[in-house]
Design an enzyme around this catalytic site. Sequence first.
Site, PDB file in Angstrom:
ATOM      1  N   VAL A  29      20.716   7.043   8.198  1.00  0.00           N
ATOM      2  CA  VAL A  29      21.642   8.047   8.735  1.00  0.00           C
ATOM      3  C   VAL A  29      21.557   8.045  10.255  1.00  0.00           C
ATOM      4  O   VAL A  29      20.554   7.651  10.843  1.00  0.00           O
ATOM      5  CB  VAL A  29      21.321   9.467   8.196  1.00  0.00           C
ATOM      6  N   TRP A  43       0.823  -1.211   0.000  1.00  0.00           N
ATOM      7  CA  TRP A  43       0.000   0.000   0.000  1.00  0.00           C
ATOM      8  C   TRP A  43       0.854   1.256   0.000  1.00  0.00           C
ATOM      9  O   TRP A  43       0.335   2.353  -0.197  1.00  0.00           O
ATOM     10  CB  TRP A  43      -0.930  -0.017   1.221  1.00  0.00           C
ATOM     11  N   GLN A  85      13.281  13.786  -7.245  1.00  0.00           N
ATOM     12  CA  GLN A  85      14.125  13.866  -6.054  1.00  0.00           C
ATOM     13  C   GLN A  85      15.590  14.034  -6.457  1.00  0.00           C
ATOM     14  O   GLN A  85      16.012  13.579  -7.522  1.00  0.00           O
ATOM     15  CB  GLN A  85      13.951  12.600  -5.214  1.00  0.00           C
ATOM     16  N   HIS A 119      12.638   6.186  -3.650  1.00  0.00           N
ATOM     17  CA  HIS A 119      13.572   7.296  -3.458  1.00  0.00           C
ATOM     18  C   HIS A 119      14.783   7.032  -4.360  1.00  0.00           C
ATOM     19  O   HIS A 119      14.876   5.982  -5.001  1.00  0.00           O
ATOM     20  CB  HIS A 119      13.987   7.452  -1.990  1.00  0.00           C
ATOM     21  N   ARG A 140       5.471   6.754  -5.178  1.00  0.00           N
ATOM     22  CA  ARG A 140       4.946   6.287  -3.899  1.00  0.00           C
ATOM     23  C   ARG A 140       3.422   6.307  -3.943  1.00  0.00           C
ATOM     24  O   ARG A 140       2.829   7.234  -4.490  1.00  0.00           O
ATOM     25  CB  ARG A 140       5.431   7.189  -2.753  1.00  0.00           C
ATOM     26  N   ALA A 147      24.585  12.412   3.912  1.00  0.00           N
ATOM     27  CA  ALA A 147      23.649  12.228   2.804  1.00  0.00           C
ATOM     28  C   ALA A 147      22.466  13.157   3.006  1.00  0.00           C
ATOM     29  O   ALA A 147      22.136  13.540   4.132  1.00  0.00           O
ATOM     30  CB  ALA A 147      23.185  10.772   2.730  1.00  0.00           C
TER      31      ALA A 147
END
Length: 351
Positions: A263, A159, A220, A179, A206, A319
């Site tokens: 991260v 989903w 992105q 991503h 997404r 990042a």
Amino acid sequence: MSVEPSLEGLREEALAALASASNEAGLEQWRITFFGRQEGRMTALLRSIKDRPVDERASFGANANRLKQELEGALEAKQQDLKDAALKALSTDSAIDVTLPGRPQVLGRLHPVTQTMRDCLKAFGDMGFRVAEGPEVEWDRYNFDGVRIPEDHPARDMWDTIWVNTLIEGKRHMLLRTHTSPNQVRVLERTPAPPVRVVVPGKCYRQEATDATHEWMLTQIEGLAVDEGVRMTDLKGVLYEWSRQMFGSDRKIIFHHSYFPFVEPGVEMAIDCFICRGDGRACHTCHGTGWIEILGAGMVHPEIIETAGYDSSRVTGFAFGLGVERVALLRWGIEDIRNFYANDVRFLQQF
């Protein structure tokens, strides 16, 4: 024998008819009426000379020929007048002025999201980052496993993620990337030793509800810098410089702690809302907070450093990932992200 009309009467009749002719068709009809070979009035008059009394033939013939020449001259003058009038109309109504510049052609232009992405990439490129692109259809081991998102993580739920309906050993392993982080993993995988300094642009997908600041498809840009001695201050310096280039020095920026699996520590960066400027009124863009989240960032998790084959006791990295559409919203004061993909030319031609 019928009595011929007088020369003067024929002259007046012919000139009056000629004056009323207004085009080439009218002139042709006049010529047939008075000079036609079979029934022309002037032709018949000249043929009648032989029927005149002998003592009148010379005088009548001379006068008839003068009238013929006069009418022929009048016909030529009328034809020239009509040609001059036609040329004058052409020169004023349908003229082409070769000294005028040509009409400009309507040209296409880059989409505002594409413009913003290129400007972002240039800003990072000026700071030494190179561009690395990767596939939009990705394997789960790059999209999830490689960035510390385990199999039981909610992001893997169908989903939330758009999976490709191909089963391998009874499971789905291929998806539309959520991503651009998997391409960072790919860069680390093919780089045997640091330094690494890349930005990764591209489309992501997404399954989420759309609103003024969210779309199911987004553009992105993620950045990655890995080397010995990389610190959080380096990350903040890069993002501050990028912000100044994209928004100017007068925009307010705030960092606050946040969690991302890949991260540690992680932060979110937000920019003051361009609609309400944080005055607390109801705002569907920032939801009344006064701030718009624009990117997530942090120091690369040591496990990812070790997986890449680097020594995490010496090598560190940072990042970040930003949504290009949100940057475009902030740059131009656009209130709804959905305008970018509504394909309304009236909106797009402003940029």
